[in-house]
Design a protein around this motif. Sequence first.
Motif, PDB file in Angstrom:
ATOM      1  N   LEU A 182       0.840  -1.189   0.000  1.00  0.00           N
ATOM      2  CA  LEU A 182       0.000   0.000   0.000  1.00  0.00           C
ATOM      3  C   LEU A 182       0.880   1.245   0.000  1.00  0.00           C
ATOM      4  O   LEU A 182       2.003   1.226   0.517  1.00  0.00           O
ATOM      5  CB  LEU A 182      -0.917  -0.002   1.227  1.00  0.00           C
ATOM      6  CG  LEU A 182      -1.977  -1.108   1.260  1.00  0.00           C
ATOM      7  CD1 LEU A 182      -2.666  -1.141   2.622  1.00  0.00           C
ATOM      8  CD2 LEU A 182      -2.997  -0.921   0.146  1.00  0.00           C
ATOM      9  N   VAL A 183       0.378   2.303  -0.586  1.00  0.00           N
ATOM     10  CA  VAL A 183       1.128   3.558  -0.680  1.00  0.00           C
ATOM     11  C   VAL A 183       0.677   4.495   0.427  1.00  0.00           C
ATOM     12  O   VAL A 183      -0.522   4.720   0.627  1.00  0.00           O
ATOM     13  CB  VAL A 183       0.920   4.224  -2.053  1.00  0.00           C
ATOM     14  CG1 VAL A 183       1.627   5.577  -2.109  1.00  0.00           C
ATOM     15  CG2 VAL A 183       1.435   3.310  -3.160  1.00  0.00           C
ATOM     16  N   ASP A 184       1.664   5.030   1.154  1.00  0.00           N
ATOM     17  CA  ASP A 184       1.392   6.106   2.093  1.00  0.00           C
ATOM     18  C   ASP A 184       2.350   7.261   1.762  1.00  0.00           C
ATOM     19  O   ASP A 184       2.972   7.270   0.701  1.00  0.00           O
ATOM     20  CB  ASP A 184       1.505   5.643   3.545  1.00  0.00           C
ATOM     21  CG  ASP A 184       2.893   5.113   3.901  1.00  0.00           C
ATOM     22  OD1 ASP A 184       3.856   5.375   3.140  1.00  0.00           O
ATOM     23  OD2 ASP A 184       3.023   4.443   4.938  1.00  0.00           O
ATOM     24  N   ALA A 185       2.489   8.212   2.654  1.00  0.00           N
ATOM     25  CA  ALA A 185       3.299   9.397   2.353  1.00  0.00           C
ATOM     26  C   ALA A 185       4.800   9.135   2.475  1.00  0.00           C
ATOM     27  O   ALA A 185       5.602   9.997   2.108  1.00  0.00           O
ATOM     28  CB  ALA A 185       2.898  10.550   3.276  1.00  0.00           C
ATOM     29  N   GLY A 186       5.202   7.968   2.949  1.00  0.00           N
ATOM     30  CA  GLY A 186       6.612   7.651   3.095  1.00  0.00           C
ATOM     31  C   GLY A 186       7.184   7.004   1.844  1.00  0.00           C
ATOM     32  O   GLY A 186       6.497   6.836   0.828  1.00  0.00           O
ATOM     33  N   VAL A 187       8.464   6.631   1.919  1.00  0.00           N
ATOM     34  CA  VAL A 187       9.151   5.973   0.800  1.00  0.00           C
ATOM     35  C   VAL A 187       9.032   4.462   0.983  1.00  0.00           C
ATOM     36  O   VAL A 187       9.771   3.863   1.763  1.00  0.00           O
ATOM     37  CB  VAL A 187      10.637   6.392   0.734  1.00  0.00           C
ATOM     38  CG1 VAL A 187      11.340   5.675  -0.414  1.00  0.00           C
ATOM     39  CG2 VAL A 187      10.758   7.898   0.580  1.00  0.00           C
ATOM     40  N   ASP A 188       8.057   3.871   0.307  1.00  0.00           N
ATOM     41  CA  ASP A 188       7.828   2.420   0.358  1.00  0.00           C
ATOM     42  C   ASP A 188       7.598   1.939   1.785  1.00  0.00           C
ATOM     43  O   ASP A 188       8.054   0.846   2.173  1.00  0.00           O
ATOM     44  CB  ASP A 188       9.010   1.669  -0.269  1.00  0.00           C
ATOM     45  CG  ASP A 188       9.257   2.066  -1.710  1.00  0.00           C
ATOM     46  OD1 ASP A 188       8.269   2.251  -2.440  1.00  0.00           O
ATOM     47  OD2 ASP A 188      10.426   2.198  -2.103  1.00  0.00           O
ATOM     48  N   THR A 189       6.875   2.724   2.570  1.00  0.00           N
ATOM     49  CA  THR A 189       6.632   2.381   3.965  1.00  0.00           C
ATOM     50  C   THR A 189       5.218   1.868   4.221  1.00  0.00           C
ATOM     51  O   THR A 189       4.883   1.533   5.361  1.00  0.00           O
ATOM     52  CB  THR A 189       6.890   3.599   4.873  1.00  0.00           C
ATOM     53  OG1 THR A 189       6.142   4.724   4.382  1.00  0.00           O
ATOM     54  CG2 THR A 189       8.363   3.961   4.898  1.00  0.00           C
ATOM     55  N   GLY A 190       4.375   1.803   3.183  1.00  0.00           N
ATOM     56  CA  GLY A 190       3.000   1.355   3.369  1.00  0.00           C
ATOM     57  C   GLY A 190       2.902  -0.132   3.669  1.00  0.00           C
ATOM     58  O   GLY A 190       3.868  -0.886   3.503  1.00  0.00           O
TER      59      GLY A 190
END
Length: 257
Positions: free
Chosen positions: A176-184
């Motif tokens: 999943l995509v969040d506002a971090g760098v590949d942290t979802g």
Amino acid sequence: MQPDQSIVVLTAGGLLPAIIINAVIERFGAVTVLREAPVPLSQLFRNRLSKLGVVTVAGQVGFGVLQRLLAKFSERRRHDIVGRYNLNTDMPLADCTEISIGSVNSDACRAALTRLQPRAVLVVGTRMIGRATLSAITAPVINYHAGINPAYRGMCGGYWALASADPDNFGVTAHLVDAGVDTGGILHWATAPHTPADNFATYPLLLAAAGRDVTVRALEDALAGRLNPAIRDLPSGQWYHPTLWGYLWTGLRRGVW
């Protein structure tokens, strides 16, 4: 054929994204593609300079020159991988509606997503997606990442796994995509085979071959409403492109090219 708007793809295009997107088309049928323009080199350099400094960026530029030579040297092996794994590298994508959006962070992108109202959004090879665009999407946003998360977030994850003497984590992640760098949240992952004949120019094709299945499975879960993000017990690290001297030293010391 009108594309099914259940899935919308965000991409900047290119051979590797085409492999993943064509696998999605084969499973689900035609999709709508929102295509952004490449990040201008001037902006890319400014961003890297602010994060990494002049010396590192100079080394990355030097490696970029070597990378082009590696690609030419590895053409036969790359062709073999495409044939062996039946990779569909065709662009443009058959029967798909393609909409130019400039950037995934543009008003045009957000307007298209609002109009289309997809049930799942797939991200394959774009710049970082900002909070404004993420907030405009009500569906799950899934990214194909050529690395095993959270250990190899960022750039060149497969290469860095091998360069770190961690071949068991040469692989890919759908998350999943969040506002971090590949942290979802991590949805599915898989390791990929490689041989001593492979190098930086061929690793991405091997990873894309493995990434087709994990991406399709993640989208199937999203459309069925059964997403179940996992937590993996791995150290977290963000990686960037190698420098010329770092790449050569790793190749000579560990035989990882």
